[in-house]
Design an enzyme around this catalytic site. Structure first.
Site, PDB file in Angstrom:
ATOM      1  N   SER A 146       0.453  -1.267   0.064  1.00 33.37           N
ATOM      2  CA  SER A 146      -0.078  -0.174  -0.335  1.00 33.37           C
ATOM      3  C   SER A 146       0.928   1.208   0.128  1.00 33.37           C
ATOM      4  CB  SER A 146      -0.876   0.104   1.463  1.00 33.37           C
ATOM      5  OG  SER A 146      -1.275   1.011   1.312  1.00 33.37           O
ATOM      6  N   TYR A 159      -1.769  -0.229  10.834  1.00 38.79           N
ATOM      7  CA  TYR A 159      -1.793  -0.264   9.178  1.00 38.79           C
ATOM      8  C   TYR A 159      -0.793  -0.031   8.375  1.00 38.79           C
ATOM      9  CZ  TYR A 159      -4.103  -1.084   4.610  1.00 38.79           C
ATOM     10  OH  TYR A 159      -3.974  -1.785   2.738  1.00 38.79           O
TER      11      TYR A 159
HETATM   12  N1  LIG Z   1      -9.067  -0.661  -0.534  1.00 44.07           N
HETATM   13  C1  LIG Z   1      -8.219   0.203  -0.540  1.00 44.07           C
HETATM   14  O1  LIG Z   1      -8.037   1.304  -0.576  1.00 44.07           O
HETATM   15  C2  LIG Z   1      -6.287  -0.620  -0.509  1.00 44.07           C
HETATM   16  C3  LIG Z   1      -5.442   0.313  -0.655  1.00 44.07           C
HETATM   17  C4  LIG Z   1      -4.255  -0.301  -1.226  1.00 44.07           C
HETATM   18  C5  LIG Z   1      -3.891  -1.860  -0.584  1.00 44.07           C
HETATM   19  N2  LIG Z   1      -4.646  -2.179  -0.026  1.00 44.07           N
HETATM   20  C6  LIG Z   1      -4.448  -3.701  -0.189  1.00 44.07           C
HETATM   21  O2  LIG Z   1      -5.020  -4.537  -1.255  1.00 44.07           O
HETATM   22  C7  LIG Z   1      -5.286  -5.875  -0.585  1.00 44.07           C
HETATM   23  C8  LIG Z   1      -7.013  -5.697  -0.864  1.00 44.07           C
HETATM   24  O3  LIG Z   1      -8.195  -5.475  -0.331  1.00 44.07           O
HETATM   25  P1  LIG Z   1      -9.557  -4.753  -0.393  1.00 44.07           P
HETATM   26  O4  LIG Z   1      -9.768  -3.476  -0.452  1.00 44.07           O
HETATM   27  O5  LIG Z   1      -9.787  -5.529  -1.820  1.00 44.07           O
HETATM   28  O6  LIG Z   1      -9.729  -5.384   0.765  1.00 44.07           O
HETATM   29  P2  LIG Z   1     -11.784  -6.331   1.063  1.00 44.07           P
HETATM   30  O7  LIG Z   1     -12.344  -6.007   0.533  1.00 44.07           O
HETATM   31  O8  LIG Z   1     -11.722  -5.809   2.637  1.00 44.07           O
HETATM   32  O9  LIG Z   1     -10.541  -7.869   1.043  1.00 44.07           O
HETATM   33  C9  LIG Z   1      -9.596  -8.564   1.571  1.00 44.07           C
HETATM   34  C10 LIG Z   1      -9.639 -10.032   1.417  1.00 44.07           C
HETATM   35  O10 LIG Z   1      -8.948 -10.045   1.990  1.00 44.07           O
HETATM   36  C11 LIG Z   1      -9.667 -12.118   2.760  1.00 44.07           C
HETATM   37  N3  LIG Z   1      -9.231 -12.071   4.453  1.00 44.07           N
HETATM   38  C12 LIG Z   1      -8.727 -11.429   4.962  1.00 44.07           C
HETATM   39  N4  LIG Z   1      -8.020 -11.801   6.224  1.00 44.07           N
HETATM   40  C13 LIG Z   1      -7.733 -13.496   5.776  1.00 44.07           C
HETATM   41  C14 LIG Z   1      -7.214 -14.177   5.954  1.00 44.07           C
HETATM   42  N5  LIG Z   1      -6.107 -14.453   7.161  1.00 44.07           N
HETATM   43  N6  LIG Z   1      -6.868 -15.810   5.022  1.00 44.07           N
HETATM   44  C15 LIG Z   1      -7.334 -15.651   4.101  1.00 44.07           C
HETATM   45  N7  LIG Z   1      -7.866 -14.349   3.283  1.00 44.07           N
HETATM   46  C16 LIG Z   1      -8.243 -13.006   4.296  1.00 44.07           C
HETATM   47  C17 LIG Z   1     -10.791 -11.670   3.136  1.00 44.07           C
HETATM   48  O11 LIG Z   1     -11.597 -12.334   3.115  1.00 44.07           O
HETATM   49  P3  LIG Z   1     -12.072 -13.592   3.591  1.00 44.07           P
HETATM   50  O12 LIG Z   1     -12.621 -12.628   4.918  1.00 44.07           O
HETATM   51  O13 LIG Z   1     -13.398 -14.077   3.131  1.00 44.07           O
HETATM   52  O14 LIG Z   1     -11.285 -14.065   4.626  1.00 44.07           O
HETATM   53  C18 LIG Z   1     -10.364 -10.857   1.375  1.00 44.07           C
HETATM   54  O15 LIG Z   1     -11.064 -11.203   0.073  1.00 44.07           O
HETATM   55  C19 LIG Z   1      -5.459  -5.696   0.908  1.00 44.07           C
HETATM   56  O16 LIG Z   1      -4.426  -6.784   1.424  1.00 44.07           O
HETATM   57  C20 LIG Z   1      -4.630  -4.395   1.642  1.00 44.07           C
HETATM   58  O17 LIG Z   1      -4.609  -4.010   2.227  1.00 44.07           O
HETATM   59  C21 LIG Z   1      -5.889  -2.570  -0.534  1.00 44.07           C
END
Ligand SMILES: NC(=O)c1ccc[n+]([C@@H]2O[C@H](COP(=O)([O-])OP(=O)(O)OC[C@H]3O[C@@H](n4cnc5c(N)ncnc54)[C@H](OP(=O)(O)O)[C@@H]3O)[C@@H](O)[C@H]2O)c1
Length: 261
Positions: A146, A159
C-alpha cells in the site's frame, strides 16, 4: 496465453483474499488472461460464488493465511503454481498510536505480514519449479502492500507498520532470490474504493467507511488494481516490475486528495 512466457502450458495463479475487492477482481482478470486460478479466502460461500462465476478455470479453497499448518497442507495439495498473489490483508481500527488497540495491531501484523510469509514460504518450492532453469519462465511472487507502507498518516499507525512489513518482505525476498527463476513484484495502491476494506477498518460503520471516499472524484476500483497486477505478471519472465505505485488521479499524495465539497 497466460504469462507471455512462450509456452503453451496452462499456468496456475493462486490469489489470496479472493472473496472480495481486489482479490476477486484479480482472480477474474487472471482467468481472462488464460490462467487457471485458485481462489483463497476464509469465507467459503463468497469464494465459491466468485469461482463459479469465473467457471472451469477457477477453484475455491477455504484457507486462513495466518494458519501456518493449514497453509502448508494447502501447498501440498497443489500440482503446480506459477504466480502467487499475496492480496489477503486489511486494516483494523483507525486510532492514534496513543490509543490503538494492540489486538488490532496484532491482527494486522498477522494477516498483512505473517500471512504473506506463510504463503510465500509454502509455495516457494512450487514457484521455483515453475520457473525451471529460468530460460523460458519464472515463478512470480506478488505482494499487495500500500502507499501506507511508505507514508504514515494519522490514525494509520498499525496499518502503516504492517504494510511496511509487507514491503520489507518483498524487497528482501527479491535480493535473496536473485539468480533464481522467481521474480518478486510489489504493487502499492493508494485509495481504492472496494466494498469491504473501509467497512472492515471501521468495524462495520458504513458512515465512517463512506467518509473515506467522500467527494473524491473516481477513487481506483478493484478492477483498476487487477489490471495493474495482470500487466505486471504477464510481462516476459526476465522483466521484474519491482514496485508499482498506483493511485487515482485525484490523490497526488497520501494527504493531498482533491475532494469536491
Ligand atoms: N482498498 C484500498 O484502499 C487498499 C489500498 C491499498 C492496499 N490495499 C490492500 O489490498 C488488499 C485487498 O484490499 P481490498 O480493498 O480488496 O479489501 P477487502 O475487500 O476487505 O479484501 C480483503 C480480502 O482478504 C481476505 N482475508 C482477510 N483476512 C484473511 C485471512 N486471514 N486469510 C485469508 N484471506 C483473508 C478477505 O476474505 P475473507 O474475509 O473471506 O477471508 C478478503 O477477500 C489488502 O491487502 C489491502 O490491505 C487496499
Amino acid at each position: 496465453m497466460a504469462g507471455q512466457q512462450g509456452q503453451q502450458r496452462e499456468q496456475v495463479a493462486v490469489v489470496t483474499g479472493a472473496s472480495s475487492g481486489i482479490g476477486a477482481a484479480t482472480a477474474r482478470r487472471l482467468a481472462a488472461e488464460g490462467f487457471r486460478v485458485v481462489l483463497v479466502a476464509r469465507r467459503a460461500e463468497r469464494i465459491e460464488e466468485v469461482a463459479k462465476e469465473i467457471g472451469a478455470a477457477a477453484t475455491a479453497q477455504v484457507l486462513d493465511v495466518t494458519d501456518r499448518t493449514a497453509v502448508a497442507a494447502f501447498a501440498a495439495s497443489l500440482d503446480r503454481v506459477d504466480v502467487l498473489v499475496n492480496n489477503a490483508g486489511g486494516a483494523f481500527g483507525a486510532e492514534s498510536v496513543a490509543d490503538g488497540d494492540p489486538e488490532d495491531w496484532r491482527r494486522m501484523y498477522e494477516v498483512n505480514v505473517l500471512g504473506v510469509l506463510h504463503m510465500t514460504q509454502a509455495l516457494l518450492p512450487a514457484l521455483r519449479a515453475a520457473g525451471g532453469d529460468g530460460a523460458d519462465g519464472a515463478g512470480t511472487v506478488l505482494v499487495l502492500s500500500s502507499t501506507a507502507a511508505f507514508t504514515p498518516y494519522e490514525g494509520g499507525g498499525g496499518y502503516v507498520a504492517a504494510k511496511a512489513g509487507a514491503h520489507a518482505i518483498a524487497g528482501t525476498l527479491r535480493l535473496e532470490l536473485v539468480g533464481e527463476p522467481v521474480r518478486v513484484i510489489e504493487i502499492a495502491p493508494g485509495m481504492v474504493r472496494t466494498d469491504e476494506f473501509a467497512l472492515t477498518r471501521f468495524g462495520g460503520d458504513a458512515a465512517k467507511a463512506a467518509s473515506v471516499y467522500a467527494g473524491v472524484d473516481e477513487p481506483l476500483t478493484a478492477e483498476d488494481v487487477a489490471d495493474t497486477i495482470a500487466w505486471t505478471v504477464t510481462r516476459p519472465p526476465h522483466v521484474n516490475v519491482d514496485l508499482l505505485v498506483v493511485r487515482p488521479r485525484a490523490q497526488a499524495a497520501q494527504h493531498r486528495i482533491a475532494r469536491k465539497p
